[in-house]
Write a protein that holds these residues in place. Structure first.
Motif, mmCIF file in Angstrom:
data_model
loop_
_atom_site.group_PDB
_atom_site.id
_atom_site.type_symbol
_atom_site.label_atom_id
_atom_site.label_comp_id
_atom_site.label_asym_id
_atom_site.label_seq_id
_atom_site.Cartn_x
_atom_site.Cartn_y
_atom_site.Cartn_z
ATOM 1 N N CYS A 420 21.458 43.920 51.545
ATOM 2 C CA CYS A 420 20.956 45.088 52.284
ATOM 3 C C CYS A 420 19.980 45.884 51.434
ATOM 4 O O CYS A 420 18.937 46.342 51.917
ATOM 5 C CB CYS A 420 22.113 45.987 52.709
ATOM 6 S SG CYS A 420 23.065 45.289 54.059
ATOM 7 N N LEU A 423 16.828 44.057 51.215
ATOM 8 C CA LEU A 423 16.159 44.079 52.514
ATOM 9 C C LEU A 423 15.378 45.379 52.707
ATOM 10 O O LEU A 423 14.188 45.362 53.036
ATOM 11 C CB LEU A 423 17.223 43.928 53.619
ATOM 12 C CG LEU A 423 16.725 43.857 55.047
ATOM 13 C CD1 LEU A 423 15.972 42.562 55.256
ATOM 14 C CD2 LEU A 423 17.893 43.944 56.012
ATOM 15 N N VAL A 424 16.050 46.497 52.495
ATOM 16 C CA VAL A 424 15.388 47.786 52.720
ATOM 17 C C VAL A 424 14.257 47.991 51.721
ATOM 18 O O VAL A 424 13.137 48.333 52.092
ATOM 19 C CB VAL A 424 16.396 48.943 52.613
ATOM 20 C CG1 VAL A 424 15.670 50.268 52.639
ATOM 21 C CG2 VAL A 424 17.371 48.879 53.750
ATOM 22 N N PHE A 427 11.312 45.516 52.532
ATOM 23 C CA PHE A 427 10.472 45.885 53.680
ATOM 24 C C PHE A 427 9.721 47.183 53.421
ATOM 25 O O PHE A 427 8.557 47.320 53.802
ATOM 26 C CB PHE A 427 11.314 46.012 54.951
ATOM 27 C CG PHE A 427 11.564 44.684 55.613
ATOM 28 C CD1 PHE A 427 10.599 43.692 55.598
ATOM 29 C CD2 PHE A 427 12.764 44.430 56.259
ATOM 30 C CE1 PHE A 427 10.822 42.465 56.202
ATOM 31 C CE2 PHE A 427 13.001 43.204 56.870
ATOM 32 C CZ PHE A 427 12.029 42.228 56.838
ATOM 33 N N PHE B 208 10.273 50.605 61.304
ATOM 34 C CA PHE B 208 11.105 49.418 61.077
ATOM 35 C C PHE B 208 11.986 49.527 59.820
ATOM 36 O O PHE B 208 13.193 49.295 59.906
ATOM 37 C CB PHE B 208 10.230 48.163 61.039
ATOM 38 C CG PHE B 208 11.015 46.886 61.060
ATOM 39 C CD1 PHE B 208 11.531 46.391 62.249
ATOM 40 C CD2 PHE B 208 11.262 46.177 59.895
ATOM 41 C CE1 PHE B 208 12.264 45.214 62.277
ATOM 42 C CE2 PHE B 208 11.991 45.004 59.909
ATOM 43 C CZ PHE B 208 12.496 44.522 61.105
ATOM 44 N N PRO B 209 11.425 49.898 58.672
ATOM 45 C CA PRO B 209 12.308 50.056 57.507
ATOM 46 C C PRO B 209 13.381 51.119 57.758
ATOM 47 O O PRO B 209 14.505 50.985 57.279
ATOM 48 C CB PRO B 209 11.369 50.487 56.385
ATOM 49 C CG PRO B 209 10.033 49.981 56.799
ATOM 50 C CD PRO B 209 10.021 50.098 58.290
ATOM 51 N N THR B 212 16.050 49.580 59.825
ATOM 52 C CA THR B 212 16.835 48.728 58.936
ATOM 53 C C THR B 212 17.867 49.574 58.197
ATOM 54 O O THR B 212 19.045 49.221 58.112
ATOM 55 C CB THR B 212 15.905 48.036 57.921
ATOM 56 O OG1 THR B 212 14.806 47.462 58.636
ATOM 57 C CG2 THR B 212 16.613 46.952 57.155
ATOM 58 N N LEU B 213 17.411 50.721 57.717
ATOM 59 C CA LEU B 213 18.296 51.617 56.979
ATOM 60 C C LEU B 213 19.387 52.186 57.892
ATOM 61 O O LEU B 213 20.549 52.305 57.487
ATOM 62 C CB LEU B 213 17.449 52.747 56.385
ATOM 63 C CG LEU B 213 18.052 53.507 55.220
ATOM 64 C CD1 LEU B 213 18.438 52.564 54.098
ATOM 65 C CD2 LEU B 213 17.055 54.538 54.709
ATOM 66 N N ILE B 216 22.018 49.589 58.292
ATOM 67 C CA ILE B 216 22.784 49.393 57.062
ATOM 68 C C ILE B 216 23.713 50.581 56.809
ATOM 69 O O ILE B 216 24.876 50.402 56.445
ATOM 70 C CB ILE B 216 21.836 49.171 55.874
ATOM 71 C CG1 ILE B 216 21.138 47.815 56.047
ATOM 72 C CG2 ILE B 216 22.585 49.227 54.555
ATOM 73 C CD1 ILE B 216 20.061 47.542 55.043
#
Ligand code: HEM
Lengths: 485, 294
Positions: A420, A423-424, A427, B208-209, B212-213, B216
């Motif tokens: 994770c 990933l963050v 990106f 988008f990021p 994603t966060l 998570i």
């Protein structure tokens, strides 16, 4: 050269298989083909949309609770329950695994393909990224400086080494690295954030890391969502030899205004080989962790403290029985085993007052043969009164509470968190820290001056357009200023 | 403080509404400019990507100011509410809807500031207003938090990131609608397709990021509260669907045959998924059933 064209090449590359052109048929070319398919962006796009569509189905169509589909009886009962809603489709949807979509063949197949595609893409992009970052092409043809999306031609009355020096200084001030190559014409290459292209690869690889972590969890982890413990009872901790957990007390509080639960707390003690190690409150958001096993507050309910003695007065069973199930009619029931007698005992408590068989303050004891499940006897007993049934005396001591905990040990979790983070960060860097590249071509002119062309292939991006314009202005000013001094 | 929050909410809603009225007049003046242009009256075209006609720019200017005011007032409302409740805007749909509208205005003005395309406001502001109108219809009482929500910091950050993501997705949605509303060559009076394409892309790049966060952080919260980071809870699943659609969009945009209209359609589908994620807990049930409407 750009990300865009590179991607186009990827997609276009799916058409001819180089192996075939060489006349090398068979396995090699089949593998080659597979590689091309797996690295194609089109496949990635289709897989992502398919994954989205399948999981969407999972939110729109009712899903069977865990475990139900493995038990044929529970399954037919559950299917009967939803049949009014789905009618003749029920069996078809069941056969297509729509009611268990998250563990279905379909989702697993697409997930596996996506993982394979991600690995292939990431590996596939490593050499190209390496070249872009470490050995960029410096000499590009003159046509580039006329056709690139951003381009500018400048002429100066200054000699070319002067202009070169100044241009380099301007780019450096803007954070660019400068590379050059002299073959009569001076070829220039400037870039900024040159490590940034790796971040996209890191982010894609991170998805694989997360999937790997999930896999580790499902292979080597365990989870018991129904770990029940009545007040005063002690139970072994799964997977940790010699460790026990005791529920000292349980408390639930509610809002006086709307009756919503405000807090529920299990006070528990963990012991190792009989020696207490720690006492802690477990609530939602405050798990207890011991030796990799975690306990989470999940649910709760009433319990009945029961003592069973044999004819000599020796204790056969003593403890709180969680009344965690509900019988038809709303009675709360719980169970415990009497292994030496070969019996299973059920304890039934009423919630209402109008049950003819069980009066308030009573519980009913129902005994069944443990092997056959045949009923033996059933009797209501008063609180605090020892009552003999089938040779044993049963006492309903008092009411208590039980706590329902989720017990889990997931060795994959740290891997998932690592994925994770990658990933963050991956990106975020990929999107907020662009790799900027600009090429230049500097030539001396017969009149002693020089001409400089610079060009770039930014993505459609007004931010970069503006930066390019600023650079051009700065170079012009700097060269002019240098000429004056 | 609770009362102050109410007043600021009403004032913010009103201000946003007036801003929208301003944008409507601004757009109408654009139509008039188009007619003038057709009649041969000279019309100025600005730098690449910007179309500047003899619009009544002052109306647009006032609309922008009113919108900023709405943004500030809604922000104030959230702050007052947070002081009154002692936690971030995550305990019910009332708080979260105001936060969502606040996020839309914030994202919209960030893009208006950079791209000067006020016509987008014509589409973005109504979404914010719809959420504010919705907030006005749901219970606003301050109730104590249910145990699962008693994790202040994690949830506040979770929701704050969600607001940024959802706000920018709304801008991308508005850009995609305008993109699809005109032919490839563009239509006078509307922002150019290339500009809309870039705005849509930029908005997703921002969002988008963050999405994603959000996912998570949600997983982290689920792990702390229930001991599992992923449980296919409907709200989790819907957010994953949204994530995949926008992920697909980011690829589509660099692929031949997918960029342009198809990519824009993915943005519309992505926004539908965003709304499903947002309103999902109203009809899914599941662990996120904190709506306060049950
Ligand atoms: C769960 C799956 C995936 C997700 C969420 C994902 C997400 C992303 C994101 C967010 C970007 C950045 C786009 C941008 O900055 O404009 C990107 C770029 C890219 N992805 Fe993926 N991706 C996934 C799978 C794949 C797969 C399977 C491939 C292999 C075909 C792939 C190939 C690429 C390539 C080549 C780029 C570079 C495009 C560019 O730089 O503009 N991706 N991806």
């Amino acid at each position: 050269m750009t990300q865009n064209t590179r991607t186009q090449k990827l997609a276009a590359g799916a058409v001819p298989a180089p192996g075939e052109a060489d006349g090398v048929a068979g396995v090699d070319s089949a593998l080659e083909q597979l590689w091309h398919v797996l690295t194609s962006m089109k496949l990635a796009l289709v897989l992502m949309l398919a994954f989205a569509a399948l999981t969407l189905v999972g939110t729109l169509v009712i899903q069977a609770p865990a475990g139900v589909m493995e038990d044929p009886q529970a399954k037919s009962q559950w299917l009967a329950g939803i049949r009014p809603r789905y009618g003749g489709w029920t069996d078809i949807l069941d056969r297509l695994q729509v009611f268990t979509i998250f563990t279905s063949f379909w989702l697993r197949a697409i997930g596996a393909l996506l993982a394979a595609s991600l690995v292939a893409c990431t590996v596939h992009r490593i050499p190209g990224t390496w070249r872009t970052v470490a050995r960029p092409r410096i000499d590009v043809g003159p046509a580039f400086f006329e056709h690139a999306p951003q381009h500018e031609a400048m002429t100066f009355h200054r000699p070319s080494d002067d202009v070169l020096e100044t241009t380099r200084r301007v780019f450096r001030r803007h954070g660019y690295r400068t590379l050059s190559l002299d073959d009569g014409t001076i070829h220039l290459y400037f870039d900024r954030n040159r490590w940034a292209p790796w971040s996209g690869l890191v982010a894609h690889a991170a998805i694989v890391v997360i999937l790997a972590g999930a896999m580790v969890g499902s292979l080597w982890g365990f989870r018991d969502g129904n770990f029940m413990l009545a007040e005063g009872s002690t139970s072994a901790i799964p997977k940790v030899a010699g460790a026990t957990i005791t529920l000292n007390s349980f408390k639930d509080t509610y809002s006086p205004t709307n009756g919503q639960p405000l807090d529920y707390v299990s006070n528990v003690t963990v012991a190792q080989n009989g020696a207490p190690i720690a006492t802690q409150d477990v609530r939602v958001n405050e798990p207890l962790r011991y030796q990799g096993v975690s306990f989470y507050q999940s649910f709760f309910g009433p319990a009945a403290v029961v003592t069973v003695k044999d004819a000599k007065g020796a204790i056969v069973y003593a403890g709180g029985v969680p009344l965690a199930w509900e019988a038809t009619g709303g009675n709360k029931v719980g169970t415990f085993a009497l292994p030496t007698q070969g019996l299973t005992a059920w304890v039934v408590a009423t919630t209402g007052t109008d049950d003819p068989a069980i009066k308030p303050g009573q519980v009913a004891i129902e005994l069944y043969r443990a092997d056959t499940g045949d009923p033996v006897v059933q009797k209501s007993i008063d609180q605090g009164v020892a009552t003999t049934i089938e040779g044993l005396t049963y006492t309903f001591e008092r009411e208590a509470k039980f706590t329902g905990l989720s017990v889990a040990n997931d060795p994959g979790t740290p891997i998932v968190w690592l994925g994770c983070i990658l990933l963050v960060v991956g990106f975020a860097v990929r999107m907020y820290v662009p790799h900027r590249r600009i090429w230049g071509r500097l030539a001396a002119r017969p009149d002693g001056g020089s001409s400089l062309a610079i060009a770039a292939v930014g993505r459609r991006d007004s931010g970069f357009d503006a930066e390019f314009t600023t650079l051009v202005t700065d170079i012009r000013q700097a060269v002019t200023a240098a000429a004056r001094s | 403080m609770g009362k102050m929050a109410e007043y600021a909410f009403v004032a913010g809603t009103l201000s946003t509404f007036l801003a929208l009225v301003g944008y409507v007049f601004y757009a109408l003046s654009g139509v008039r400019a188009a007619r003038l242009a057709a009649a041969g009256v000279p019309v100025t075209t600005g730098r690449v990507g910007f179309v500047v006609g003899p619009r009544t720019t002052s109306i647009g200017h006032y609309a922008t100011l009113l919108g900023w005011l709405g943004f500030a007032l809604l922000g104030a409302s959230l702050v007052f509410r947070a002081i009154a409740t002692g936690h971030g805007p995550f305990s019910n749909m009332y708080e979260f809807s105001i936060a969502f509208a606040f996020g839309i205005l914030g994202a919209y003005y960030w893009f208006e500031q950079r791209y000067h395309q006020r016509v987008l406001g014509l589409l973005a502001l109504p979404v914010a207003l719809a959420l504010l109108a919705y907030a006005a219809t749901v219970p606003a009482e301050i109730e104590p938090l249910v145990p699962a929500l008693q994790n202040n910091l994690l949830l506040t950050v979770h929701v704050a990131t969600a607001i940024v993501a959802y706000g920018s997705f709304t801008v991308a949605f508005a850009a995609a609608l305008l993109y699809l509303a005109q032919p490839e060559t563009g239509r006078w009076g509307l922002p150019k397709p290339e500009v809309l394409d870039e705005i849509g892309y930029r908005a997703i790049v921002v969002g988008f990021p963050f999405l994603t966060l959000v996912i998570i952080l949600g997983a982290l919260w689920a792990d702390v509260a229930w001991g599992r980071y992923w449980g296919w809870d409907p709200k989790e699943t819907a957010s994953l669907v949204t994530w995949f659609i926008y992920g697909a969009y980011l690829h589509a945009r660099v692929m031949r045959g997918w960029r342009g209209r198809k990519a824009a359609i993915l943005l519309i589908i992505g926004f539908a998924a965003t709304l499903l994620t947002y309103f999902g807990n109203l009809f899914f049930g599941g662990l996120h059933s904190y709506s306060g409407l049950g």
